[in-house]
Scaffold this motif. Sequence first.
Motif, PDB file in Angstrom:
ATOM      1  N   ALA A 130     -28.416   3.709   9.984  1.00 36.24           N
ATOM      2  CA  ALA A 130     -28.560   5.019  10.606  1.00 36.24           C
ATOM      3  C   ALA A 130     -29.609   5.799   9.834  1.00 36.24           C
ATOM      4  O   ALA A 130     -29.408   6.172   8.683  1.00 36.24           O
ATOM      5  CB  ALA A 130     -27.225   5.771  10.604  1.00 36.24           C
ATOM      6  N   VAL A 131     -30.772   6.031  10.480  1.00 35.48           N
ATOM      7  CA  VAL A 131     -31.847   6.800   9.858  1.00 35.48           C
ATOM      8  C   VAL A 131     -31.685   8.233  10.300  1.00 35.48           C
ATOM      9  O   VAL A 131     -31.646   8.523  11.501  1.00 35.48           O
ATOM     10  CB  VAL A 131     -33.223   6.235  10.264  1.00 35.48           C
ATOM     11  N   GLU A 132     -31.596   9.140   9.335  1.00 29.00           N
ATOM     12  CA  GLU A 132     -31.320  10.544   9.638  1.00 29.00           C
ATOM     13  C   GLU A 132     -32.553  11.415   9.430  1.00 29.00           C
ATOM     14  O   GLU A 132     -33.318  11.215   8.546  1.00 29.00           O
ATOM     15  CB  GLU A 132     -30.186  11.061   8.742  1.00 29.00           C
ATOM     16  N   SER A 172     -32.353   8.630   4.809  1.00 24.63           N
ATOM     17  CA  SER A 172     -33.328   9.534   5.413  1.00 24.63           C
ATOM     18  C   SER A 172     -34.507   8.735   5.953  1.00 24.63           C
ATOM     19  O   SER A 172     -34.758   7.600   5.539  1.00 24.63           O
ATOM     20  CB  SER A 172     -33.830  10.540   4.373  1.00 24.63           C
ATOM     21  N   GLN A 173     -35.262   9.374   6.846  1.00 25.39           N
ATOM     22  CA  GLN A 173     -36.469   8.747   7.375  1.00 25.39           C
ATOM     23  C   GLN A 173     -37.452   8.448   6.247  1.00 25.39           C
ATOM     24  O   GLN A 173     -38.088   7.395   6.230  1.00 25.39           O
ATOM     25  CB  GLN A 173     -37.127   9.659   8.427  1.00 25.39           C
ATOM     26  N   TYR A 176     -36.278   5.357   4.345  1.00 27.90           N
ATOM     27  CA  TYR A 176     -36.459   4.195   5.225  1.00 27.90           C
ATOM     28  C   TYR A 176     -37.935   3.777   5.237  1.00 27.90           C
ATOM     29  O   TYR A 176     -38.260   2.604   5.074  1.00 27.90           O
ATOM     30  CB  TYR A 176     -35.971   4.553   6.628  1.00 27.90           C
ATOM     31  N   GLU A 220     -29.341   7.547  -1.591  1.00 26.35           N
ATOM     32  CA  GLU A 220     -29.909   8.787  -2.119  1.00 26.35           C
ATOM     33  C   GLU A 220     -31.269   8.558  -2.765  1.00 26.35           C
ATOM     34  O   GLU A 220     -32.087   9.462  -2.813  1.00 26.35           O
ATOM     35  CB  GLU A 220     -28.947   9.415  -3.135  1.00 26.35           C
ATOM     36  N   LEU A 225     -26.653   4.592   5.658  1.00 26.86           N
ATOM     37  CA  LEU A 225     -27.232   5.877   6.039  1.00 26.86           C
ATOM     38  C   LEU A 225     -28.372   6.215   5.082  1.00 26.86           C
ATOM     39  O   LEU A 225     -28.201   6.166   3.868  1.00 26.86           O
ATOM     40  CB  LEU A 225     -26.167   6.977   5.957  1.00 26.86           C
ATOM     41  N   ARG A 284     -24.324   5.893   1.779  1.00 31.43           N
ATOM     42  CA  ARG A 284     -25.463   6.796   1.891  1.00 31.43           C
ATOM     43  C   ARG A 284     -26.443   6.536   0.749  1.00 31.43           C
ATOM     44  O   ARG A 284     -26.103   6.658  -0.419  1.00 31.43           O
ATOM     45  CB  ARG A 284     -25.031   8.256   1.859  1.00 31.43           C
ATOM     46  N   SER A 331     -21.709   1.733   8.135  1.00 20.04           N
ATOM     47  CA  SER A 331     -23.155   1.900   8.321  1.00 20.04           C
ATOM     48  C   SER A 331     -23.875   2.155   7.005  1.00 20.04           C
ATOM     49  O   SER A 331     -23.275   2.610   6.028  1.00 20.04           O
ATOM     50  CB  SER A 331     -23.432   3.094   9.243  1.00 20.04           C
TER      51      SER A 331
END
Length: 144
Positions: free
Chosen positions: A142-144, A6-7, A10, A41, A4, A39, A2
């Motif tokens: 995957a938006v966290e 953050s909102q 994104y 950053e 990954l 991920r 995936s």
Amino acid sequence: MSLLLSQALYDELRQHGVETYPYECCGIMLGKAVGEGLRVESLIRAGNTRTDSAHNRYNIAPQELIKAQREARTAGLDIIGFYHSHPDHPAQWSQTDFAEAHWFGCAYVITAVDHGHPTATNSFLLSGTSEEDKQFLQQPIAVE
């Protein structure tokens, strides 16, 4: 594997496409491989150096890639992918996107921007070991 993020990242990635509409935006994603994913950053906005067809092509200048590599190294990160927009076109890779993709193991993110509004955002992992066996694999975001 995936992607990954953050909102906030994104949203920033998608907003970049809105700001450059009706031309393609492009940028570089810095981050790390973690477990079963990549991920993000941080994002580095890049200038689209394509002057012949900026509405449906993009190019990131080598100098910007070198600068991004240095920035990543300083921050203890890696270049884990690239992003661009497709103005008034689906968020699917084109033959040109595929032909110009050479960073194996990296994510290639595409956001469709329809009439100035971001719609779908998809990610594709460039898999393989050479130009002969490379392929794009659909990659969950995957938006966290």
